[in-house]
Motif scaffolding. Structure first.
Motif, PDB file in Angstrom:
ATOM      1  N   LEU A 184      -6.015   1.025  -6.297  1.00 17.52           N
ATOM      2  CA  LEU A 184      -5.532   2.215  -5.925  1.00 17.52           C
ATOM      3  C   LEU A 184      -6.087   3.593  -6.681  1.00 17.52           C
ATOM      4  CD1 LEU A 184      -3.229   3.884  -4.123  1.00 17.52           C
ATOM      5  CD2 LEU A 184      -1.529   3.563  -6.192  1.00 17.52           C
ATOM      6  N   LEU A 185      -6.305   3.374  -7.760  1.00 19.64           N
ATOM      7  CA  LEU A 185      -6.889   4.427  -8.425  1.00 19.64           C
ATOM      8  C   LEU A 185      -8.167   4.699  -7.724  1.00 19.64           C
ATOM      9  CD1 LEU A 185      -7.588   6.478 -10.789  1.00 19.64           C
ATOM     10  CD2 LEU A 185      -8.220   4.521 -12.011  1.00 19.64           C
ATOM     11  N   ASP A 186      -9.069   3.469  -7.407  1.00 24.11           N
ATOM     12  CA  ASP A 186     -10.400   3.748  -6.850  1.00 24.11           C
ATOM     13  C   ASP A 186     -10.163   4.403  -5.513  1.00 24.11           C
ATOM     14  OD1 ASP A 186     -11.690   2.415  -8.717  1.00 24.11           O
ATOM     15  OD2 ASP A 186     -11.553   0.772  -7.727  1.00 24.11           O
ATOM     16  N   GLU A 187      -9.031   4.058  -4.590  1.00 22.81           N
ATOM     17  CA  GLU A 187      -8.936   4.808  -3.390  1.00 22.81           C
ATOM     18  C   GLU A 187      -8.516   6.322  -3.398  1.00 22.81           C
ATOM     19  OE1 GLU A 187      -6.783   3.691   1.005  1.00 22.81           O
ATOM     20  OE2 GLU A 187      -6.345   2.774  -0.836  1.00 22.81           O
ATOM     21  N   LEU A 188      -7.576   6.489  -4.510  1.00 23.50           N
ATOM     22  CA  LEU A 188      -7.063   8.012  -4.800  1.00 23.50           C
ATOM     23  C   LEU A 188      -8.309   8.792  -5.284  1.00 23.50           C
ATOM     24  CD1 LEU A 188      -3.489   8.238  -6.296  1.00 23.50           C
ATOM     25  CD2 LEU A 188      -4.534   9.415  -4.275  1.00 23.50           C
ATOM     26  N   GLU A 189      -9.139   8.251  -6.197  1.00 28.53           N
ATOM     27  CA  GLU A 189     -10.225   8.942  -6.459  1.00 28.53           C
ATOM     28  C   GLU A 189     -11.079   9.398  -5.332  1.00 28.53           C
ATOM     29  OE1 GLU A 189     -11.000   7.622 -11.088  1.00 28.53           O
ATOM     30  OE2 GLU A 189     -11.970   6.240  -9.450  1.00 28.53           O
ATOM     31  N   GLN A 190     -11.404   8.442  -4.293  1.00 28.01           N
ATOM     32  CA  GLN A 190     -12.153   8.629  -3.367  1.00 28.01           C
ATOM     33  C   GLN A 190     -11.598   9.609  -2.054  1.00 28.01           C
ATOM     34  OE1 GLN A 190     -12.810   4.688  -1.624  1.00 28.01           O
ATOM     35  NE2 GLN A 190     -14.144   4.190  -3.238  1.00 28.01           N
ATOM     36  N   ARG A 191     -10.192   9.324  -1.987  1.00 31.08           N
ATOM     37  CA  ARG A 191      -9.605  10.066  -0.972  1.00 31.08           C
ATOM     38  C   ARG A 191      -9.136  11.763  -1.144  1.00 31.08           C
ATOM     39  NH1 ARG A 191      -6.430   5.804   2.467  1.00 31.08           N
ATOM     40  NH2 ARG A 191      -5.757   7.789   3.858  1.00 31.08           N
ATOM     41  N   SER A 192      -8.944  11.754  -2.812  1.00 28.63           N
ATOM     42  CA  SER A 192      -8.385  13.276  -3.088  1.00 28.63           C
ATOM     43  C   SER A 192      -9.533  14.025  -3.639  1.00 28.63           C
ATOM     44  CB  SER A 192      -7.330  13.070  -4.156  1.00 28.63           C
ATOM     45  OG  SER A 192      -8.140  12.481  -5.337  1.00 28.63           O
ATOM     46  N   ARG A 193      -9.081  15.217  -3.459  1.00 33.05           N
ATOM     47  CA  ARG A 193     -10.205  16.432  -3.744  1.00 33.05           C
ATOM     48  C   ARG A 193     -10.318  16.418  -5.020  1.00 33.05           C
ATOM     49  NH1 ARG A 193      -7.183  19.405   0.283  1.00 33.05           N
ATOM     50  NH2 ARG A 193      -8.678  19.616   2.019  1.00 33.05           N
ATOM     51  N   ALA A 194      -9.274  16.257  -5.943  1.00 23.67           N
ATOM     52  CA  ALA A 194      -9.338  16.113  -7.532  1.00 23.67           C
ATOM     53  C   ALA A 194      -8.181  15.513  -7.962  1.00 23.67           C
ATOM     54  CB  ALA A 194      -9.129  17.536  -7.948  1.00 23.67           C
ATOM     55  N   LEU A 195      -8.269  14.779  -9.048  1.00 21.59           N
ATOM     56  CA  LEU A 195      -7.106  13.734  -9.579  1.00 21.59           C
ATOM     57  C   LEU A 195      -6.696  14.098 -10.986  1.00 21.59           C
ATOM     58  CD1 LEU A 195      -5.413  11.340  -8.945  1.00 21.59           C
ATOM     59  CD2 LEU A 195      -7.281   9.963  -9.710  1.00 21.59           C
ATOM     60  N   LEU A 196      -5.934  14.014 -11.326  1.00 20.46           N
ATOM     61  CA  LEU A 196      -5.411  13.995 -13.098  1.00 20.46           C
ATOM     62  C   LEU A 196      -4.190  13.094 -13.111  1.00 20.46           C
ATOM     63  CD1 LEU A 196      -5.515  16.067 -15.670  1.00 20.46           C
ATOM     64  CD2 LEU A 196      -3.519  17.130 -14.840  1.00 20.46           C
ATOM     65  N   ALA A 197      -4.714  12.042 -13.942  1.00 12.66           N
ATOM     66  CA  ALA A 197      -3.925  10.969 -13.825  1.00 12.66           C
ATOM     67  C   ALA A 197      -3.813  10.184 -15.184  1.00 12.66           C
ATOM     68  CB  ALA A 197      -4.436  10.079 -12.882  1.00 12.66           C
ATOM     69  N   ARG A 235       0.752  -1.330  -0.078  1.00 11.60           N
ATOM     70  CA  ARG A 235       0.028  -0.114   0.173  1.00 11.60           C
ATOM     71  C   ARG A 235       0.785   1.278  -0.140  1.00 11.60           C
ATOM     72  NH1 ARG A 235       0.254   1.683   5.184  1.00 11.60           N
ATOM     73  NH2 ARG A 235       0.816   0.394   6.567  1.00 11.60           N
ATOM     74  N   LEU A 236       0.278   2.377  -0.324  1.00 11.03           N
ATOM     75  CA  LEU A 236       0.947   3.582  -0.247  1.00 11.03           C
ATOM     76  C   LEU A 236       1.417   3.888   1.397  1.00 11.03           C
ATOM     77  CD1 LEU A 236      -0.705   6.051  -2.516  1.00 11.03           C
ATOM     78  CD2 LEU A 236       1.477   4.573  -2.902  1.00 11.03           C
ATOM     79  N   PRO A 237       2.536   4.565   1.578  1.00 10.59           N
ATOM     80  CA  PRO A 237       2.884   4.820   2.832  1.00 10.59           C
ATOM     81  C   PRO A 237       1.977   6.031   3.376  1.00 10.59           C
ATOM     82  CG  PRO A 237       4.803   4.856   1.379  1.00 10.59           C
ATOM     83  CD  PRO A 237       3.964   4.505   0.639  1.00 10.59           C
ATOM     84  N   GLU A 238       1.608   5.786   4.746  1.00  9.94           N
ATOM     85  CA  GLU A 238       0.802   6.663   5.347  1.00  9.94           C
ATOM     86  C   GLU A 238       1.117   8.311   5.116  1.00  9.94           C
ATOM     87  OE1 GLU A 238      -2.615   7.945   6.788  1.00  9.94           O
ATOM     88  OE2 GLU A 238      -2.043   5.826   6.467  1.00  9.94           O
ATOM     89  N   GLN A 239       2.331   8.475   5.020  1.00  8.99           N
ATOM     90  CA  GLN A 239       3.003   9.896   4.741  1.00  8.99           C
ATOM     91  C   GLN A 239       2.371  10.355   3.387  1.00  8.99           C
ATOM     92  OE1 GLN A 239       7.340   9.793   4.192  1.00  8.99           O
ATOM     93  NE2 GLN A 239       7.286  12.149   3.519  1.00  8.99           N
ATOM     94  N   VAL A 240       2.205   9.560   2.299  1.00  6.37           N
ATOM     95  CA  VAL A 240       1.577  10.062   1.178  1.00  6.37           C
ATOM     96  C   VAL A 240       0.259  10.185   1.283  1.00  6.37           C
ATOM     97  CG1 VAL A 240       1.176   9.043  -1.193  1.00  6.37           C
ATOM     98  CG2 VAL A 240       3.282   8.505  -0.247  1.00  6.37           C
ATOM     99  N   TRP A 241      -0.599   9.337   1.927  1.00  3.69           N
ATOM    100  CA  TRP A 241      -1.963   9.622   2.310  1.00  3.69           C
ATOM    101  C   TRP A 241      -2.111  10.917   2.857  1.00  3.69           C
ATOM    102  CZ3 TRP A 241      -4.738   7.582  -0.902  1.00  3.69           C
ATOM    103  CH2 TRP A 241      -4.671   6.543  -1.592  1.00  3.69           C
ATOM    104  N   ARG A 242      -1.263  11.226   3.963  1.00  5.01           N
ATOM    105  CA  ARG A 242      -1.582  12.637   4.498  1.00  5.01           C
ATOM    106  C   ARG A 242      -1.249  13.449   3.442  1.00  5.01           C
ATOM    107  NH1 ARG A 242       1.739   9.939   8.292  1.00  5.01           N
ATOM    108  NH2 ARG A 242       3.422  11.013   7.932  1.00  5.01           N
ATOM    109  N   ALA A 243      -0.306  13.538   2.468  1.00  6.11           N
ATOM    110  CA  ALA A 243       0.007  14.604   1.574  1.00  6.11           C
ATOM    111  C   ALA A 243      -1.313  14.561   0.556  1.00  6.11           C
ATOM    112  CB  ALA A 243       1.185  14.291   0.896  1.00  6.11           C
ATOM    113  N   VAL A 244      -1.805  13.621   0.118  1.00  7.76           N
ATOM    114  CA  VAL A 244      -3.211  13.538  -0.463  1.00  7.76           C
ATOM    115  C   VAL A 244      -4.234  14.237   0.242  1.00  7.76           C
ATOM    116  CG1 VAL A 244      -5.156  11.955  -1.245  1.00  7.76           C
ATOM    117  CG2 VAL A 244      -2.702  11.419  -1.697  1.00  7.76           C
ATOM    118  N   ALA A 245      -4.261  14.046   1.374  1.00 10.72           N
ATOM    119  CA  ALA A 245      -5.467  14.938   2.146  1.00 10.72           C
ATOM    120  C   ALA A 245      -5.144  16.419   2.143  1.00 10.72           C
ATOM    121  CB  ALA A 245      -5.519  14.537   3.526  1.00 10.72           C
TER     122      ALA A 245
END
Length: 167
Positions: A45-58, A19-29
């Motif tokens: 991971l794409l599903d999770e980033l779509e859910q947890r980020s305000r906006a995603l360009l990928a 999984r992504l390190p927690e440090q990365v998830w804090r930066a996503v937030a």
């Protein structure tokens, strides 16, 4: 108004990390926009980033299968607070990269790319800024894993920082 960016590439989850390190998830937030330059490996991971980020360009990368390629483009573009951003996974060899990218991405201020896992920040003679955030999960020959942050503000990309990622 300004936009806080988090730049990621080559996450390779779960191949290089479970999984992504927690440090990365804090930066996503903390980011207003997450930019991911491919090599996700699995759609979860794409599903999770779509859910947890305000906006995603990928975009998808060379290690991404049909599911990710069906959901993501090879090249993505957006204008963010006046900064014209393009994202792609691979730009070819380091030698000649600036000239190739300047020709391939006209009317672009910043090109975010991945593939090499090597942090990169250069500006072409014509003013195109090339950024590779490295990889937050697979440092390869680098001293550490990395991601990058930046701020888009009034047509300028500023405060570009390569952030070491602890695993």
């Amino acid at each position: 108004m300004s936009t806080r960016l988090l730049l990621l590439a080559d996450t390779h989850v779960p191949r290089r990390a479970r999984r992504l390190p927690e440090q990365v998830w804090r930066a996503v937030a903390e980011a207003d926009l997450v930019v991911h330059a491919g090599d996700w490996v699995e759609e979860a991971l794409l599903d999770e980033l779509e859910q947890r980020s305000r906006a995603l360009l990928a975009v998808w990368g060379n290690n991404d299968g049909p599911g990710l390629r069906a959901r993501l483009p090879e090249v993505a573009r957006a204008e963010v607070d006046g900064v014209r951003i393009a994202v792609t996974h691979e730009t070819g060899a380091a030698r000649g990269r600036e000239a190739r990218c300047e020709q391939a991405f006209p009317a672009t201020d910043v090109l975010v790319f991945g593939h090499s896992h090597i942090p990169w920040d250069t500006t072409t003679p014509g003013g195109l800024r090339l950024l590779n955030p490295g990889s937050p999960t697979d440092r390869r020959r680098q001293p550490r894993c990395t991601m990058a942050t930046a701020v888009a503000d009034a047509g300028t990309l500023r405060e570009v920082t390569f952030v070491p990622v602890e695993r």
